[in-house]
Design a protein around this motif. Structure first.
Motif, PDB file in Angstrom:
ATOM      1  N   ALA A 561       5.895   2.407  -0.783  1.00 63.80           N
ATOM      2  CA  ALA A 561       7.342   2.632  -2.038  1.00 63.80           C
ATOM      3  C   ALA A 561       8.540   2.510  -0.968  1.00 63.80           C
ATOM      4  N   LEU A 562       9.664   1.152  -0.895  1.00 64.51           N
ATOM      5  CA  LEU A 562      10.536   0.981  -0.395  1.00 64.51           C
ATOM      6  C   LEU A 562      11.835   0.970  -1.059  1.00 64.51           C
ATOM      7  N   LEU A 563      12.881   1.664  -1.658  1.00 66.38           N
ATOM      8  CA  LEU A 563      14.434   1.860  -2.148  1.00 66.38           C
ATOM      9  C   LEU A 563      14.925   0.723  -1.444  1.00 66.38           C
ATOM     10  N   LEU A 564      15.517  -0.046  -2.735  1.00 66.47           N
ATOM     11  CA  LEU A 564      16.275  -0.832  -1.839  1.00 66.47           C
ATOM     12  C   LEU A 564      18.108  -0.475  -2.557  1.00 66.47           C
ATOM     13  N   ARG A 565      18.895  -0.266  -1.543  1.00 68.89           N
ATOM     14  CA  ARG A 565      20.412  -0.332  -2.224  1.00 68.89           C
ATOM     15  C   ARG A 565      21.168  -1.474  -2.274  1.00 68.89           C
ATOM     16  N   THR A 566      21.716  -1.256  -3.112  1.00 68.69           N
ATOM     17  CA  THR A 566      23.051  -2.415  -3.269  1.00 68.69           C
ATOM     18  C   THR A 566      23.871  -2.487  -2.630  1.00 68.69           C
ATOM     19  N   VAL A 567      25.094  -3.079  -2.305  1.00 68.60           N
ATOM     20  CA  VAL A 567      26.395  -2.911  -1.748  1.00 68.60           C
ATOM     21  C   VAL A 567      27.127  -2.184  -3.015  1.00 68.60           C
ATOM     22  N   HIS A 568      27.121  -1.540  -4.232  1.00 71.26           N
ATOM     23  CA  HIS A 568      27.834  -0.835  -4.483  1.00 71.26           C
ATOM     24  C   HIS A 568      26.300   0.455  -4.997  1.00 71.26           C
ATOM     25  N   GLY A 569      25.529   0.904  -4.516  1.00 77.29           N
ATOM     26  CA  GLY A 569      24.339   2.284  -3.844  1.00 77.29           C
ATOM     27  C   GLY A 569      23.730   1.998  -5.469  1.00 77.29           C
ATOM     28  N   LYS A 570      23.826   0.649  -6.151  1.00 80.83           N
ATOM     29  CA  LYS A 570      22.762   0.737  -7.326  1.00 80.83           C
ATOM     30  C   LYS A 570      21.309   0.657  -6.490  1.00 80.83           C
ATOM     31  N   ALA A 571      20.436   0.906  -7.403  1.00 77.61           N
ATOM     32  CA  ALA A 571      19.137   1.792  -6.570  1.00 77.61           C
ATOM     33  C   ALA A 571      17.824   0.890  -7.373  1.00 77.61           C
ATOM     34  N   ILE A 572      17.400  -0.092  -6.393  1.00 73.91           N
ATOM     35  CA  ILE A 572      15.652  -0.441  -7.084  1.00 73.91           C
ATOM     36  C   ILE A 572      14.915  -0.001  -6.168  1.00 73.91           C
ATOM     37  N   LEU A 573      13.515   0.154  -6.484  1.00 75.86           N
ATOM     38  CA  LEU A 573      12.579   0.524  -6.126  1.00 75.86           C
ATOM     39  C   LEU A 573      11.417  -0.666  -5.690  1.00 75.86           C
ATOM     40  N   PHE A 574      10.669  -0.852  -4.807  1.00 77.92           N
ATOM     41  CA  PHE A 574       9.467  -1.512  -4.775  1.00 77.92           C
ATOM     42  C   PHE A 574       8.013  -0.910  -5.198  1.00 77.92           C
ATOM     43  N   ASP A 575       7.265  -0.496  -5.790  1.00 79.53           N
ATOM     44  CA  ASP A 575       6.287   0.107  -5.544  1.00 79.53           C
ATOM     45  C   ASP A 575       7.144   1.708  -5.504  1.00 79.53           C
ATOM     46  N   CYS A 576       5.675   2.846  -5.561  1.00 80.34           N
ATOM     47  CA  CYS A 576       6.584   3.370  -5.787  1.00 80.34           C
ATOM     48  C   CYS A 576       5.597   4.722  -5.039  1.00 80.34           C
ATOM     49  N   GLY A 577       4.281   4.476  -4.396  1.00 83.70           N
ATOM     50  CA  GLY A 577       3.067   4.831  -3.843  1.00 83.70           C
ATOM     51  C   GLY A 577       2.546   5.792  -4.784  1.00 83.70           C
ATOM     52  N   GLY A 578       1.774   6.757  -4.235  1.00 89.27           N
ATOM     53  CA  GLY A 578       0.632   7.812  -5.022  1.00 89.27           C
ATOM     54  C   GLY A 578      -0.518   7.580  -4.352  1.00 89.27           C
ATOM     55  N   GLU A 579      -1.270   8.758  -4.879  1.00 94.37           N
ATOM     56  CA  GLU A 579      -2.435   8.676  -4.140  1.00 94.37           C
ATOM     57  C   GLU A 579      -4.134   8.388  -5.121  1.00 94.37           C
ATOM     58  N   ARG A 580      -4.684   8.278  -4.358  1.00 95.88           N
ATOM     59  CA  ARG A 580      -6.707   8.341  -5.061  1.00 95.88           C
ATOM     60  C   ARG A 580      -6.280   9.855  -5.839  1.00 95.88           C
ATOM     61  N   ASN A 581      -6.620   9.002  -6.914  1.00 92.97           N
ATOM     62  CA  ASN A 581      -7.045  10.534  -7.383  1.00 92.97           C
ATOM     63  C   ASN A 581      -5.825  12.171  -7.882  1.00 92.97           C
ATOM     64  N   GLY A 582      -5.081  10.776  -7.786  1.00 86.74           N
ATOM     65  CA  GLY A 582      -2.956  11.784  -7.976  1.00 86.74           C
ATOM     66  C   GLY A 582      -3.116  12.733  -9.446  1.00 86.74           C
ATOM     67  N   ASN A 583      -3.979  11.931 -10.241  1.00 88.50           N
ATOM     68  CA  ASN A 583      -3.599  12.535 -11.858  1.00 88.50           C
ATOM     69  C   ASN A 583      -4.704  13.444 -11.790  1.00 88.50           C
ATOM     70  N   GLU A 584      -5.152  14.103 -10.705  1.00 86.76           N
ATOM     71  CA  GLU A 584      -6.744  15.093 -11.104  1.00 86.76           C
ATOM     72  C   GLU A 584      -5.055  16.537 -10.822  1.00 86.76           C
ATOM     73  N   PRO A 585      -6.314  17.391 -12.104  1.00 87.09           N
ATOM     74  CA  PRO A 585      -5.524  18.766 -11.549  1.00 87.09           C
ATOM     75  C   PRO A 585      -5.102  19.419 -11.009  1.00 87.09           C
ATOM     76  N   GLY A 586      -4.006  19.733 -10.419  1.00 87.50           N
ATOM     77  CA  GLY A 586      -4.207  20.437  -8.553  1.00 87.50           C
ATOM     78  C   GLY A 586      -3.542  19.691  -7.645  1.00 87.50           C
ATOM     79  N   ALA A 587      -4.212  18.159  -7.620  1.00 88.53           N
ATOM     80  CA  ALA A 587      -3.720  16.949  -6.485  1.00 88.53           C
ATOM     81  C   ALA A 587      -2.424  16.830  -6.573  1.00 88.53           C
ATOM     82  N   PHE A 588      -2.210  16.712  -5.052  1.00 90.43           N
ATOM     83  CA  PHE A 588      -1.178  16.395  -4.642  1.00 90.43           C
ATOM     84  C   PHE A 588      -0.213  15.227  -5.439  1.00 90.43           C
ATOM     85  N   ASN A 589       1.409  15.655  -6.201  1.00 90.66           N
ATOM     86  CA  ASN A 589       2.032  14.353  -7.234  1.00 90.66           C
ATOM     87  C   ASN A 589       2.386  13.506  -5.824  1.00 90.66           C
ATOM     88  N   THR A 590       2.250  12.626  -5.646  1.00 91.06           N
ATOM     89  CA  THR A 590       3.473  12.073  -4.795  1.00 91.06           C
ATOM     90  C   THR A 590       4.220  11.293  -5.294  1.00 91.06           C
TER      91      THR A 590
END
Length: 812
Positions: A561-590
């Motif tokens: 997960a990488l966050l790009l901030r431009t000179v005027h503070g605009k935000a762009i994400l490159f990938d957003c992390g996450g874990e395997r089985n991340g959607n399993e009930p009770g799992a850690f939601n990255t």
């Protein structure tokens, strides 16, 4: 100043000195211990001599003495014995130890049960070597079938577990709660994932064979289990989990919607044992004593006994003990009309706790509990009096004053960790909290009734469930109100100090406030100069950041997960992390637990675009939470099909958010605030009938002036070769190393073509894949590329004006 005067102020000064000493010792752990001991002895002699001579130097002597004590205590607190289990991290061991707590269970989506054991380690054995003694506590994680739950070990049993010892690892981003410190404060210094053999009980002790204390702990665990099982017999499982949390703490099995509603309305603390629980119980006992006109001594005994019994029932875990000490002593003093003594007791309790366990200063539970209790004692009374002077009814004035005091006293802490302030908390504390207090009282009584008269216990629990439903619906309604939760910026420590000084000035007694104001007036010229310097420095620092672009590698465990901030503070994400089985009930939601809080910490309220390299959960999984929690312009994806991304993000196949997904095509170019983003490589996967995976990874190149970044996802060596054959310009200042440093990526010829000055590896500490591979690190070293890793450095921020590049690490 005569001896014995201003005792409360003196205690506050000692607490501040101790805290500053702990901070200094934490920041400079290499300070020589023996030298500090000699210095402390000198200050001790000075303090004793000042007392003997009734000197005015008593205050500075004691403050310096306590300051050095804080330095020494934190240094001793962070040191571990040579045979502590943490020193064997990375080794495959057989560990023998005694179970300290009842096993904690969590049901998984495949029907199996995840069990957490808290073990006091006693012996270790490696291979066929002989056993050797060891110390320290650790968590052991294993799986169990439902039919085996009846035979789980009990507190005091001796167990053997086999597996690889790992160190606890926190997420190291600004504003993130340091879970390593939380575990350390509880004596947990290592973890272990039990292998196929799981857990073996070598000595199962009968109650008659155990110590009195172990028998007490076992009985208390059985009482808590009785409460939970009797609740589940008459109410939905989620309701039972919520009421159990209100009684004894814990978030196991809670409905996500209830947790979100309570969080938004600022009353989530009700779901964990806190000072408010202790004060509520004490208030009920004090009321009963007054109702039956019992002597004051009897009422005091009733209050203390109730707090002691409740603390035992809640398991005597450190947060409960802290709450019992702070909440119980404070309420007791208030009930005896000794408000001044209550404040002294709070300060003395803080001094004692930090002296015994200095690491608590960095523990969010201690920070919030102490600040909230201080707000109750120092801020609430003048606010209540002010409201009553304006003819606000007493009951409403008290409720509003307590709520305001709790928020005002904890604001910098909440801002740093959560960046959210609940405006609906004022209404929730007046309407919902009284309902919850009734739920807690009925819940405690219902458990006792269920022992003696089971039918009455069931009826009481059924009523509790109905009340919970009412409280939940009210919380949902309040949470949906416009402006229910607002964003607040993180306060740097100078602003936080200024905030608390200003708050203290408001609540000072009139005589002290007049003296402080007179002093400020006398020194106004110096204060104006210092203020101008501070403002000039702040403005200059802010201006120095203008015209700069930052790219931050977020520590999100084993993911990108990488966050790009431009000179005027605009935000762009490159990938957003996450874990395997991340959607399993009770799992850690990255996405919810790391990415969204990270964005809020930096004041990002809108994301212009998300560029996903491919659909694997450790790259795209967190995007679902970002889409649900804030406006996102567009999401660019690889050619794997919408269904693959919907599954990874935890979105339904018909979710309207999927309309934001668009295919990134090779050769596409995007410009924003002078930043150029090129799609260097985007293989056609679905058109060729191939499967999805690392071979689908898109490659993006970011450029700003002479600085550039290459984002490679999990690009394989084979696809690296394809890019090289195409003759694309991939030369970059910074390379995001492919596939977390796996040897399936980062061929030497590819690294030579990129020729980066810096490389960043997004990787989880102690991951089971062995990333990053030593072969890859050797290649990077051979080419003199400076390497940064999120598992060791935490957040890594690259800042450039288009010419020069500066790199900042969260962990120095």
């Amino acid at each position: 100043m005569n001896q014995g005067q201003h005792q409360e102020e003196f205690l506050i000064a000692l607490l501040v000195a101790l805290s500053l000493g702990i901070v200094a010792g934490w920041a400079f752990p290499a300070l020589p211990f023996l030298t500090l001991l000699v210095v402390m002895s000198g200050f001790f002699v000075w303090a004793v001599f000042s007392i003997y001579r009734s000197s005015k130097q008593i205050w500075p002597a004691f403050l310096m003495l306590i300051f050095v004590l804080g330095v020494l205590r934190i240094q001793a607190g962070i040191m571990l014995p040579e045979n502590d289990i943490s020193h064997f991290a990375g080794k495959q061991l057989h560990i023998t130890g005694v179970l300290k707590e009842a096993p904690q269970l969590r049901e998984r989506s495949d029907g199996s049960i995840s069990v957490r054991y808290c073990l006091k380690a006693e012996k270790i054995r490696q291979g066929k070597e002989s056993a050797e003694p060891v110390s320290g506590g650790l968590y052991i994680y294993a799986r169990s079938d439902k039919e085996k739950l009846e035979s789980l070990p009990k507190i005091g049993d001796t167990l053997i577990a086999s597996g690889t010892v790992r160190l606890p690892h926190a997420i190291h981003n600004p504003g993130q709660i340091d879970t390593e410190l939380l575990l350390r404060s509880q004596g947990i210094t290592a973890t272990l994932l039990a292998g196929k053999g799981g857990i073996t009980v070598t000595q199962s002790l009968e109650d008659s064979e155990t110590s009195v204390w172990v028998r007490v702990l076992r009985n208390l665990a059985e009482v808590r289990e009785h409460y939970l099982s009797s609740m589940r017999a008459v109410m939905p499982k989620e309701d039972a989990a919520a009421i159990f949390a209100m009684l004894f703490g814990g978030y196991q099995g809670l409905k996500t919607e209830l947790l979100d509603a309570f969080t938004t309305t600022g009353i989530v603390h009700i779901l964990s044992v806190s000072g408010s629980h202790i004060s509520l119980l004490a208030a009920v006992m004090a009321w009963l004593g007054s109702f039956f006109r019992l002597p004051k001594v009897v009422r005091v005994v009733m209050v203390i006994s109730a707090i002691a019994v409740y603390s035992l029932l809640a398991g005597l875990v450190p947060p409960v003990l802290r709450s019992a000490l702070m909440g119980g002593l404070t309420f007791l003093a208030l009930a005896l009309d000794r408000e001044k003594d209550a404040r002294r007791l709070l300060i003395l309790t803080g001094l004692l706790m930090l002296t015994v366990s200095p690491i608590l200063l960095y523990h969010i539970s201690f920070q919030l509990s102490f600040a909230a209790t201080a707000g109750l004692l120092y801020v609430a009374p003048p606010v209540r009096d002010w409201l009553q002077s304006r003819r606000v009814p007493s009951f409403m004035a008290a409720g509003l004053a307590i709520t305001f005091a709790a928020h005002a006293s904890t604001l910098p802490i909440l801002a740093w960790y959560f960046n959210q302030l609940s405006l609906s908390a004022f209404l929730a504390n007046l309407v919902i909290v009284p309902i919850v207090e009734v739920i807690i009282i009925i819940g405690i009584m219902a458990g006792l009734l269920a022992f003696a008269v089971p039918l009455m216990g069931r009826i009481a629990y059924a009523g509790d469930s109905i009340l919970l439903g009412l409280g939940y619906e009210l919380a949902r309604w309040m949470a949906a109100m416009p402006g229910s939760m607002i964003w607040i910026p993180s306060l740097k420590w100078p602003l936080a100090v200024f905030y608390y000084l200003a708050l203290a000035l408001l609540v000072l007694k009139t005589s002290w406030r007049q003296q402080v104001m007179a002093w400020l007036k006398e020194k106004r010229q110096y204060i104006v100069v210092m203020s101008v310097v501070f403002i000039a420095f702040s403005v200059g620092n802010k201006l120095s950041q203008n015209g700069k672009v930052t790219l931050s590698a977020i520590d999100c465990q084993q993911g990108d997960a990488l966050l790009l901030r431009t000179v005027h503070g605009k935000a762009i994400l490159f990938d957003c992390g996450g874990e395997r089985n991340g959607n399993e009930p009770g799992a850690f939601n990255t996405g919810e637990r790391i990415i969204v809080p990270y964005l809020r910490h930096y004041g990002v309220h809108e994301v212009e675009a998300i560029f996903l390299t491919h659909a694997h959960a450790d790259h795209a999984g967190g995007a679902g939470a970002v889409l649900r929690n804030m406006p996102v312009g567009i999401v660019y994806t690889a050619d794997e099909g919408r269904d693959a991304y919907a599954q990874s993000m935890g979105l339904g196949s018909n979710d309207r958010l999927l309309a934001k997904l668009h295919l990134a095509r090779e050769g596409d170019v995007f410009d924003l605030d002078g930043v150029r983003i090129e799609v260097i490589y985007a293989p056609e996967i679905t058109a060729k009938g191939q499967g999805t995976g690392n071979e689908a990874s898109n490659v993006y190149r970011i450029s700003y002036g002479q600085a550039s970044f290459l984002i490679t996802g999990d690009l394989t060596k084979e696809n690296e070769q394809v890019i090289l054959e195409q003759g694309k310009n991939i030369h970059s200042t910074v390379l995001k190393v492919g596939h977390h440093g796996s040897d399936t990526s980062s061929s030497e010829v590819f690294l030579q073509a990129v020729a980066p000055s810096y490389a960043v590896i997004s990787v989880g500490a102690g991951n089971s894949f062995g990333h990053p591979k030593q072969e890859v690190l050797n290649r990077l070293q051979k080419l003199n590329i400076k390497v940064f890793r999120t598992d060791r450095d935490g957040e890594i921020k690259f800042c450039t004006d288009g010419k020069k590049m500066r790199v900042d690490k969260y962990i120095e």
